[in-house]
Enzyme design. Structure first.
Site, PDB file in Angstrom:
ATOM      1  N   TYR A 195       4.008  17.479  -1.568  1.00 21.06           N
ATOM      2  CA  TYR A 195       4.970  17.024  -0.561  1.00 21.06           C
ATOM      3  C   TYR A 195       6.421  17.049  -1.027  1.00 21.06           C
ATOM      4  O   TYR A 195       7.190  16.155  -0.690  1.00 21.06           O
ATOM      5  CB  TYR A 195       4.631  15.651   0.041  1.00 21.06           C
ATOM      6  N   CYS A 231      -1.003  29.188 -12.488  1.00 24.17           N
ATOM      7  CA  CYS A 231      -0.840  30.456 -11.795  1.00 24.17           C
ATOM      8  C   CYS A 231      -0.622  30.246 -10.315  1.00 24.17           C
ATOM      9  O   CYS A 231      -1.464  30.566  -9.485  1.00 24.17           O
ATOM     10  CB  CYS A 231      -2.059  31.341 -12.044  1.00 24.17           C
ATOM     11  N   TYR A 274       0.084   7.981  -8.525  1.00 25.14           N
ATOM     12  CA  TYR A 274      -0.373   9.220  -7.895  1.00 25.14           C
ATOM     13  C   TYR A 274      -0.090  10.460  -8.743  1.00 25.14           C
ATOM     14  O   TYR A 274       0.193  11.533  -8.224  1.00 25.14           O
ATOM     15  CB  TYR A 274       0.242   9.366  -6.484  1.00 25.14           C
ATOM     16  N   ARG A 332       2.462  16.204  -6.975  1.00 23.31           N
ATOM     17  CA  ARG A 332       3.260  15.701  -5.864  1.00 23.31           C
ATOM     18  C   ARG A 332       4.397  16.634  -5.419  1.00 23.31           C
ATOM     19  O   ARG A 332       4.625  16.781  -4.215  1.00 23.31           O
ATOM     20  CB  ARG A 332       3.796  14.294  -6.170  1.00 23.31           C
ATOM     21  N   GLY A 387       3.075   0.093   0.519  1.00 20.58           N
ATOM     22  CA  GLY A 387       4.080   1.053   0.950  1.00 20.58           C
ATOM     23  C   GLY A 387       5.494   0.732   0.521  1.00 20.58           C
ATOM     24  O   GLY A 387       6.440   1.379   0.970  1.00 20.58           O
ATOM     25  N   GLU A 394      -0.689  -5.188  -0.384  1.00 25.27           N
ATOM     26  CA  GLU A 394      -1.395  -4.216  -1.215  1.00 25.27           C
ATOM     27  C   GLU A 394      -0.461  -3.189  -1.847  1.00 25.27           C
ATOM     28  O   GLU A 394      -0.509  -2.004  -1.514  1.00 25.27           O
ATOM     29  CB  GLU A 394      -2.415  -3.452  -0.356  1.00 25.27           C
TER      30      GLU A 394
HETATM   31  C1  LIG Z   1      -2.300   3.767  -0.184  1.00 24.54           C
HETATM   32  C2  LIG Z   1      -2.492   2.415   0.372  1.00 24.54           C
HETATM   33  C3  LIG Z   1      -1.805   1.340  -0.179  1.00 24.54           C
HETATM   34  C4  LIG Z   1      -0.781   1.486  -1.276  1.00 24.54           C
HETATM   35  O1  LIG Z   1       0.305   2.232  -0.868  1.00 24.54           O
HETATM   36  P1  LIG Z   1       1.592   2.364  -1.833  1.00 24.54           P
HETATM   37  O2  LIG Z   1       2.515   3.229  -1.073  1.00 24.54           O
HETATM   38  O3  LIG Z   1       1.121   2.971  -3.098  1.00 24.54           O
HETATM   39  O4  LIG Z   1       2.100   0.972  -2.028  1.00 24.54           O
HETATM   40  C5  LIG Z   1      -2.073   0.086   0.327  1.00 24.54           C
HETATM   41  N1  LIG Z   1      -2.992  -0.098   1.321  1.00 24.54           N
HETATM   42  C6  LIG Z   1      -3.661   0.926   1.861  1.00 24.54           C
HETATM   43  C7  LIG Z   1      -4.643   0.659   2.922  1.00 24.54           C
HETATM   44  C8  LIG Z   1      -3.437   2.210   1.420  1.00 24.54           C
HETATM   45  O5  LIG Z   1      -4.110   3.221   1.976  1.00 24.54           O
END
Ligand SMILES: *Cc1c(COP(=O)(O)O)cnc(C)c1O
Length: 443
Positions: A334, A361, A390, A330, A248, A290
């Site tokens: 959003y 369209c 994404y 995207r 995130g 992650e």
């Molecule tokens: C989507 C997701 C991520 C990666 O999120 P980013 O915003 O791309 O860094 C990491 N862990 C989990 C469990 C996710 O669902």
């Protein structure tokens, strides 16, 4: 204009990425074209890994492959010594086909099928991030049938809601993901997982959101996860060796997006973990994170050819490109914002306000509302920045558009890592029942 990574404007006034002139890339590979700055991807990987190394704490950085999952990307992730998250059999298959080491793959998702669980166990993946009780029982049962003991983390909802510019601690979380920490589900899951004969419970996981620009949400999550970890030791005698804090980490799409340097997120997390665990005399866990978007997002640029335009006097000028919501859903999904420039006239004065439309369209098929560009002409090349995450991953064949090629550029070389789809790809899974086949006239 903010240029990312190796992007520059060359002496011809063309946008250049990875030492490759984008005008030349357009004529060589066609448009739309996803261009990925390989050096920038690797730089981001190294920023995460090196920030952790500097702390001296044990860690794993797992790339969330859903952001951009193709075999060449899996190769980079392996070469950079990272782990890989997958959320489906398709992503797992891609990683395995790329020769990614199974033991460094983590399987996520809130609805893993029995087939996916079997496939992952057979491949020998590193761990499952178990999302709910149905899955917990299923993984234990399938592992048992296969006479295996599989490693698991439990995904928890720590009740931290981290939005772009704020984070709030919610009393109770309404989410399709994970075990709730406050209503007893998480505790119950720890009890079950730690006593399940075919599971080895490594620890817990949380993922608090996406495109996060502050460290407060992560710190709050660490505090809650630590309190839970300590409570499980004290109440159940169960200890964890892994604390996974998800992804995130935000990136800069447009002016006003203010991400922190990668190292700052990492340090805030590791400092808080160290402080919290030490305070409770708990052995330091291995910290996993992650990142997805922050690894590949700003390394991507989509190159389009401008086709038609339509000036509605006093209202707006629409400029249409040869892609749109099919290669980048995207903005429509959003209201995501992007920056762009004319790649073939990158030094020209931007003095006209236009909006960039796709060719699908759908009135909602808009890529950018209100952007200043030089007077646009048919045939100009439009480069939209920060499309590495994404975009290809979410691309579709709506209106039977063919998904674009993806090239990695580095040091003046361009390598195709995904071929542009052909007309053949569009119809390869179509079946015309015998009774509908066109009649061939014999006379
Ligand atoms: C989507 C997701 C991520 C990666 O999120 P980013 O915003 O791309 O860094 C990491 N862990 C989990 C469990 C996710 O669902």
């Amino acid at each position: 204009m903010h240029l990312h990574g190796t992007s520059t404007i060359n002496k011809d006034g063309h946008l250049e990425i990875g030492g490759c002139d984008t005008k030349q890339l357009a004529s060589q590979f066609g448009t739309p074209l996803y261009i990925m700055d390989e050096a920038l991807i690797r730089q981001r990987c190294r920023e995460f890994v090196e920030a952790f190394r500097a702390t001296g704490m044990p860690f794993q950085v797992a790339y969330a492959s859903k952001a951009f999952c193709v075999m060449a990307m899996c190769r980079i992730v392996e070469e950079e010594g990272m782990s890989l998250d997958v959320v489906s059999d398709g992503e797992l298959y891609t990683a395995l086909q790329a020769g990614f080491p199974a033991e460094r793959i983590h399987f996520h998702g809130n609805n893993k099928t029995p087939y996916e669980i079997e496939m992952a166990i057979d491949a020998g993946i590193g761990c499952f991030v178990v999302d709910n009780f149905v899955e917990l029982h299923m993984v234990n049962a399938i592992a048992g049938e296969k006479r295996q003991r599989v490693k698991v983390l439990l995904r928890l909802t720590p009740g931290v809601d981290a939005h772009t510019h704020e984070y709030i601690s919610t009393g109770q979380t309404d989410s399709k993901f994970g075990f709730d920490m406050e209503n007893g589900s998480a505790r119950q899951a720890v009890q079950e997982a730690s006593s399940a004969p075919n599971l080895e419970l490594l620890g817990i996981h949380s993922h608090i959101g996406s495109q996060i620009f502050e460290v407060g949400g992560f710190q709050l999550a660490v505090e809650k996860m630590t309190a839970f970890t300590v409570a499980m030791r004290d109440e159940l005698g169960v200890t964890f060796s892994v604390l996974n804090l998800g992804g995130g980490f935000g990136i800069r799409y447009v002016e006003g997006d203010t991400p922190l340097a990668v190292g700052e997120y990492v340090r805030a997390i590791t400092d808080t973990v160290r402080e919290q665990f030490t305070q409770h005399a708990y052995p330091l866990p291995e910290i996993w994170i992650e990142p997805g978007r922050s690894i590949v997002g700003d390394a991507g640029t989509t190159l389009y050819t401008v086709g038609t335009y339509k000036d509605i006097p006093g209202v707006r000028k629409y400029v249409a490109v040869d892609g749109g919501m099919t290669d980048n859903p995207r903005p429509a999904l959003y209201e995501a914002k992007y920056e762009a420039l004319l790649a073939n006239r990158a030094s020209d004065q931007a003095d006209e306000l236009v909006s960039i439309a796709g060719k699908c369209c759908e009135s909602g098929d808009m890529l950018i509302w209100d952007i200043e560009l030089p007077q646009v002409q048919s045939g100009d090349l439009l480069a939209v920045f920060c499309t590495g995450a994404y975009n290809y991953a979410m691309a579709s064949n709506y209106n039977r558009l063919r998904r674009p090629a993806v090239v990695f550029v580095k040091d003046g070389h361009a390598d195709v890592v995904v071929e542009r789809e052909t007309y053949g790809h569009l119809v390869q899974n179509d079946v015309v029942p015998e009774r509908m086949k066109p009649v061939t006239k014999t006379r």
